[in-house]
Design a protein around this motif. Structure first.
Motif, PDB file in Angstrom:
ATOM      1  N   ASP A 285       0.831  -1.081   0.044  1.00 32.89           N
ATOM      2  CA  ASP A 285      -0.091   0.005   0.048  1.00 32.89           C
ATOM      3  C   ASP A 285       0.748   1.166  -0.014  1.00 32.89           C
ATOM      4  O   ASP A 285       0.485   2.254  -0.568  1.00 32.89           O
ATOM      5  CB  ASP A 285      -1.058   0.152   1.040  1.00 32.89           C
ATOM      6  CG  ASP A 285      -1.638   1.151   1.139  1.00 32.89           C
ATOM      7  OD1 ASP A 285      -2.664   1.018   0.169  1.00 32.89           O
ATOM      8  OD2 ASP A 285      -2.039   2.153   1.849  1.00 32.89           O
ATOM      9  N   ALA A 286       2.053   1.334   0.588  1.00 30.43           N
ATOM     10  CA  ALA A 286       2.760   2.458   0.611  1.00 30.43           C
ATOM     11  C   ALA A 286       3.304   2.620  -0.738  1.00 30.43           C
ATOM     12  O   ALA A 286       3.283   3.809  -1.138  1.00 30.43           O
ATOM     13  CB  ALA A 286       3.928   2.144   1.778  1.00 30.43           C
ATOM     14  N   ILE A 287       3.800   1.810  -1.459  1.00 34.57           N
ATOM     15  CA  ILE A 287       4.533   2.107  -2.825  1.00 34.57           C
ATOM     16  C   ILE A 287       3.448   2.216  -3.781  1.00 34.57           C
ATOM     17  O   ILE A 287       3.803   2.811  -4.708  1.00 34.57           O
ATOM     18  CB  ILE A 287       5.449   1.046  -3.054  1.00 34.57           C
ATOM     19  CG1 ILE A 287       4.704  -0.296  -3.331  1.00 34.57           C
ATOM     20  CG2 ILE A 287       6.644   0.719  -2.245  1.00 34.57           C
ATOM     21  CD1 ILE A 287       5.689  -1.669  -3.843  1.00 34.57           C
ATOM     22  N   THR A 288       2.163   1.752  -3.892  1.00 34.74           N
ATOM     23  CA  THR A 288       1.183   2.250  -4.785  1.00 34.74           C
ATOM     24  C   THR A 288       0.475   3.385  -4.325  1.00 34.74           C
ATOM     25  O   THR A 288      -0.463   3.875  -4.953  1.00 34.74           O
ATOM     26  CB  THR A 288       0.152   1.087  -4.834  1.00 34.74           C
ATOM     27  OG1 THR A 288      -0.194   0.735  -3.357  1.00 34.74           O
ATOM     28  CG2 THR A 288       0.701  -0.177  -5.362  1.00 34.74           C
ATOM     29  N   SER A 289       0.961   4.184  -3.315  1.00 33.42           N
ATOM     30  CA  SER A 289       0.040   5.553  -2.801  1.00 33.42           C
ATOM     31  C   SER A 289       0.842   6.630  -3.066  1.00 33.42           C
ATOM     32  O   SER A 289       2.065   6.646  -3.087  1.00 33.42           O
ATOM     33  CB  SER A 289      -0.095   5.248  -1.335  1.00 33.42           C
ATOM     34  OG  SER A 289      -0.864   4.247  -0.997  1.00 33.42           O
ATOM     35  N   ASN A 290       0.098   7.867  -3.480  1.00 38.85           N
ATOM     36  CA  ASN A 290       0.556   9.152  -3.610  1.00 38.85           C
ATOM     37  C   ASN A 290       0.860   9.435  -2.145  1.00 38.85           C
ATOM     38  O   ASN A 290       0.237   9.352  -1.348  1.00 38.85           O
ATOM     39  CB  ASN A 290      -0.312  10.192  -4.113  1.00 38.85           C
ATOM     40  CG  ASN A 290      -0.383   9.412  -5.747  1.00 38.85           C
ATOM     41  OD1 ASN A 290       0.206   9.015  -6.308  1.00 38.85           O
ATOM     42  ND2 ASN A 290      -1.740   9.807  -6.238  1.00 38.85           N
ATOM     43  N   ARG A 291       2.366   9.840  -2.027  1.00 37.23           N
ATOM     44  CA  ARG A 291       2.829  10.468  -0.616  1.00 37.23           C
ATOM     45  C   ARG A 291       3.165  11.950  -0.961  1.00 37.23           C
ATOM     46  O   ARG A 291       3.453  12.112  -2.155  1.00 37.23           O
ATOM     47  CB  ARG A 291       3.972   9.535  -0.231  1.00 37.23           C
ATOM     48  CG  ARG A 291       3.788   8.060  -0.318  1.00 37.23           C
ATOM     49  CD  ARG A 291       2.840   7.655   0.818  1.00 37.23           C
ATOM     50  NE  ARG A 291       3.664   7.625   2.063  1.00 37.23           N
ATOM     51  CZ  ARG A 291       4.386   6.731   2.643  1.00 37.23           C
ATOM     52  NH1 ARG A 291       4.578   5.642   1.640  1.00 37.23           N
ATOM     53  NH2 ARG A 291       5.249   6.733   3.772  1.00 37.23           N
ATOM     54  N   PRO A 292       3.412  12.447   0.164  1.00 35.17           N
ATOM     55  CA  PRO A 292       3.683  13.965   0.110  1.00 35.17           C
ATOM     56  C   PRO A 292       5.078  14.216  -0.801  1.00 35.17           C
ATOM     57  O   PRO A 292       5.356  15.121  -1.355  1.00 35.17           O
ATOM     58  CB  PRO A 292       4.004  14.392   1.463  1.00 35.17           C
ATOM     59  CG  PRO A 292       3.051  13.375   2.206  1.00 35.17           C
ATOM     60  CD  PRO A 292       2.949  12.021   1.494  1.00 35.17           C
ATOM     61  N   TYR A 293       5.996  13.053  -0.636  1.00 32.57           N
ATOM     62  CA  TYR A 293       7.215  13.094  -1.188  1.00 32.57           C
ATOM     63  C   TYR A 293       7.473  12.480  -2.659  1.00 32.57           C
ATOM     64  O   TYR A 293       8.497  12.272  -3.212  1.00 32.57           O
ATOM     65  CB  TYR A 293       8.387  12.870  -0.202  1.00 32.57           C
ATOM     66  CG  TYR A 293       7.991  11.754   0.384  1.00 32.57           C
ATOM     67  CD1 TYR A 293       8.555  10.282  -0.164  1.00 32.57           C
ATOM     68  CD2 TYR A 293       7.404  11.596   1.821  1.00 32.57           C
ATOM     69  CE1 TYR A 293       8.210   9.253   0.417  1.00 32.57           C
ATOM     70  CE2 TYR A 293       7.216  10.311   2.408  1.00 32.57           C
ATOM     71  CZ  TYR A 293       7.430   9.178   1.764  1.00 32.57           C
ATOM     72  OH  TYR A 293       7.249   7.753   2.369  1.00 32.57           O
ATOM     73  N   LYS A 294       6.329  11.479  -2.894  1.00 36.08           N
ATOM     74  CA  LYS A 294       6.477  10.696  -4.261  1.00 36.08           C
ATOM     75  C   LYS A 294       5.204  10.429  -4.597  1.00 36.08           C
ATOM     76  O   LYS A 294       4.222  10.283  -3.638  1.00 36.08           O
ATOM     77  CB  LYS A 294       7.480   9.468  -3.976  1.00 36.08           C
ATOM     78  CG  LYS A 294       6.874   8.459  -3.428  1.00 36.08           C
ATOM     79  CD  LYS A 294       7.654   7.093  -3.279  1.00 36.08           C
ATOM     80  CE  LYS A 294       6.960   5.877  -3.011  1.00 36.08           C
ATOM     81  NZ  LYS A 294       5.810   5.490  -4.000  1.00 36.08           N
ATOM     82  N   LYS A 295       4.885   9.853  -6.045  1.00 41.06           N
ATOM     83  CA  LYS A 295       4.010   9.454  -6.693  1.00 41.06           C
ATOM     84  C   LYS A 295       3.929   7.976  -6.445  1.00 41.06           C
ATOM     85  O   LYS A 295       4.995   7.372  -6.518  1.00 41.06           O
ATOM     86  CB  LYS A 295       3.754  10.006  -8.156  1.00 41.06           C
ATOM     87  CG  LYS A 295       2.610   9.719  -8.612  1.00 41.06           C
ATOM     88  CD  LYS A 295       2.431  10.421 -10.130  1.00 41.06           C
ATOM     89  CE  LYS A 295       1.207  10.082 -10.821  1.00 41.06           C
ATOM     90  NZ  LYS A 295       0.005  10.472 -10.193  1.00 41.06           N
ATOM     91  N   GLY A 296       2.862   7.443  -6.329  1.00 40.45           N
ATOM     92  CA  GLY A 296       2.481   5.978  -6.238  1.00 40.45           C
ATOM     93  C   GLY A 296       3.096   5.065  -7.426  1.00 40.45           C
ATOM     94  O   GLY A 296       2.790   5.685  -8.455  1.00 40.45           O
ATOM     95  N   TRP A 297       3.416   3.866  -7.236  1.00 42.13           N
ATOM     96  CA  TRP A 297       3.710   3.160  -8.410  1.00 42.13           C
ATOM     97  C   TRP A 297       2.350   2.472  -9.115  1.00 42.13           C
ATOM     98  O   TRP A 297       1.682   2.213  -8.055  1.00 42.13           O
ATOM     99  CB  TRP A 297       4.650   2.340  -8.260  1.00 42.13           C
ATOM    100  CG  TRP A 297       6.371   2.745  -8.105  1.00 42.13           C
ATOM    101  CD1 TRP A 297       6.736   4.116  -8.427  1.00 42.13           C
ATOM    102  CD2 TRP A 297       7.160   2.195  -7.216  1.00 42.13           C
ATOM    103  NE1 TRP A 297       7.976   4.078  -7.955  1.00 42.13           N
ATOM    104  CE2 TRP A 297       8.187   3.098  -7.403  1.00 42.13           C
ATOM    105  CE3 TRP A 297       7.413   0.783  -6.677  1.00 42.13           C
ATOM    106  CZ2 TRP A 297       9.437   2.710  -6.708  1.00 42.13           C
ATOM    107  CZ3 TRP A 297       8.734   0.332  -6.012  1.00 42.13           C
ATOM    108  CH2 TRP A 297       9.818   1.316  -6.228  1.00 42.13           C
ATOM    109  N   ASP A 298       2.212   1.975 -10.260  1.00 40.32           N
ATOM    110  CA  ASP A 298       1.503   1.162 -10.762  1.00 40.32           C
ATOM    111  C   ASP A 298       1.366  -0.032 -10.081  1.00 40.32           C
ATOM    112  O   ASP A 298       2.475  -0.744  -9.644  1.00 40.32           O
ATOM    113  CB  ASP A 298       1.756   1.019 -12.335  1.00 40.32           C
ATOM    114  CG  ASP A 298       0.788  -0.074 -12.803  1.00 40.32           C
ATOM    115  OD1 ASP A 298      -0.322   0.427 -13.189  1.00 40.32           O
ATOM    116  OD2 ASP A 298       1.211  -1.285 -13.027  1.00 40.32           O
ATOM    117  N   PRO A 299       0.039  -0.937  -9.695  1.00 44.50           N
ATOM    118  CA  PRO A 299       0.054  -1.961  -8.825  1.00 44.50           C
ATOM    119  C   PRO A 299       0.942  -3.170  -9.405  1.00 44.50           C
ATOM    120  O   PRO A 299       1.489  -3.779  -8.598  1.00 44.50           O
ATOM    121  CB  PRO A 299      -1.410  -2.081  -8.959  1.00 44.50           C
ATOM    122  CG  PRO A 299      -1.957  -0.817  -9.031  1.00 44.50           C
ATOM    123  CD  PRO A 299      -1.106  -0.141 -10.020  1.00 44.50           C
TER     124      PRO A 299
END
Length: 411
Positions: A285-299
């Protein structure tokens, strides 16, 4: 004295000791608090809740000439009545993805607000009260029995600002799905859902400027963030949450199989199955989510990266079960078909992980958008196949989430 009264009789200074209605219907995370804000009374009156219990030994009583609907000295009896009223009868009758999206959206919104309140109270030094968390897990679990995809899919529709709160809801759903894939019993599955909901509770104690920093953390800042599992574990113990599975996952979901994780640098055989499950669900969930410091990756790209991390970070067997619970091309994955059309995965096929339902909407041959069309790659006579993943960052389709879900980000 405990008294059951009509909500129209509520006044500031009363100590509420329980709501007589389903937890989804009342607007608060806690069941026990003193009414100090007129807005709180307004929220109760605007809800469908008609009656509440008050404790006159801890707050204001009714006027002397005003009768209560009921009264008792037995706290246990009141707690039993409130628990029964809060519990929503389980409805696990299978339903379509589209139908469950509507119900799942309501659960997500309520759950997000509850998590938000719980973290705020933890920051203010209040003892963590998780009495309604079990009802939340029940609702999420039942939703996934009705349709195993809807809740997981919708929990991804979060903004960067919502990440801290919706991440907990998403990990809860992912944990329930993974527990069922691994055939854990119902009690273990519920504990895993609760662990997912509470796994990042310790972040309530992190400085906001560090938690939401839009750049790389310094070594000192990272050391602060690394304290959140221990902080969360401490908060739960102080709040009398003693479920060993929950405590284990909260404390150990950042351990790595090669012993380089934190807080205890446990190695493969020292890390429990539950903590290994928590690590996989948290990372996805962390890597697929948009965060304040990065855009999430495709599932789909995320699963590819995670497969590489099974050498030293994630447990390989747990990860394989996780992939089977989501699909090789999880919903929301951008893919290219043999015809040259580009589409987004909208639903999985239970019979085959390689042939999901795909909504095509772009022709690479014509280099233009085309009317959206859902193709069942497992249908008899279907000649289309997925020939590869596509990078959303390359294409930058602005409505990609709306295409696969039919919904905007959750409010």
């Amino acid at each position: 004295m405990l008294k059951r009264i009509h909500v129209q009789q509520l006044t500031l200074g009363m100590h509420i000791d329980g709501f007589c209605g389903p937890w989804m219907e009342h607007p608060f995370w806690r069941n026990h608090f003193v009414l100090t804000d007129p807005q709180d009374i307004a929220l109760i009156l605007a809800s469908s809740i008609q009656e509440v219990w008050i404790d006159t030994s801890k707050g204001k009583d009714l006027a002397a000439d005003t009768p209560a609907l009921a009264q008792t000295e037995s706290l246990a009896a009141v707690q039993q009545e409130v628990h029964a009223a809060e519990a929503v009868p389980s409805d696990t009758q299978p339903t379509s993805l589209a139908a469950e999206y509507k119900r799942a959206a309501e659960i997500c919104v309520k759950s997000k607000r509850a998590i938000m309140t719980m973290l705020q109270e933890a920051r203010m030094g209040k003892t963590v009260d998780t009495e309604l968390a079990s009802h939340m897990v029940q609702e999420i679990s039942d939703s996934m029995l009705r349709n195993h995809e809807a809740m997981i899919n919708l929990a991804r529709l979060k903004t960067a600002d919502d990440y801290t709160y919706m991440h907990s809801v998403a990990v809860c759903a992912l944990m329930v799905a993974l527990a069922r894939r691994l055939e854990l019993d119902e009690a273990q599955t519920r504990s895993m859902g609760l662990a997912g909901l509470l796994h990042d509770l310790g972040k309530a104690m992190m400085p906001m400027e560090v938690l939401n920093k839009p750049g790389k953390l310094t070594d000192a800042e990272f050391a602060i963030i690394q304290s959140h599992p221990a902080q969360g574990h401490k908060l739960l113990v102080e709040g009398q949450v003693l479920d060993p599975i929950v405590l284990d996952v909260v404390l150990h979901h950042h351990e790595k199989t090669d012993g380089t994780g934190y807080p205890q640098r446990q190695k493969d055989e020292e890390i429990s199955l539950y903590a290994k499950m928590g690590a996989v669900c948290d990372v996805y969930d962390a890597i697929t989510s948009n965060r304040p410091y990065k855009k999430g990756w495709d599932p789909a790209e995320s699963l590819k990266r995670m497969a590489e991390w099974t050498n030293g970070h994630l447990d390989a067997q747990v990860f394989q079960a996780f992939v089977k619970s989501l699909g090789i091309y999880p919903t929301g994955s951008l893919v290219r078909l043999t015809s040259g059309r580009i589409g987004v995965v909208v639903e999985q096929n239970a019979a085959t992980l390689l042939k999901p339902l795909v909504k095509v909407f772009f022709s690479t041959k014509a280099d233009m958008r085309i009317p959206p069309q859902v193709i069942d790659l497992a249908a008899t006579g279907c000649k289309e196949k997925i020939i590869g993943r596509e990078d959303p960052e390359t294409w930058r389709f602005p409505d990609l989430n709306e295409l696969w879900s039919g919904m905007a980000p959750l409010a």
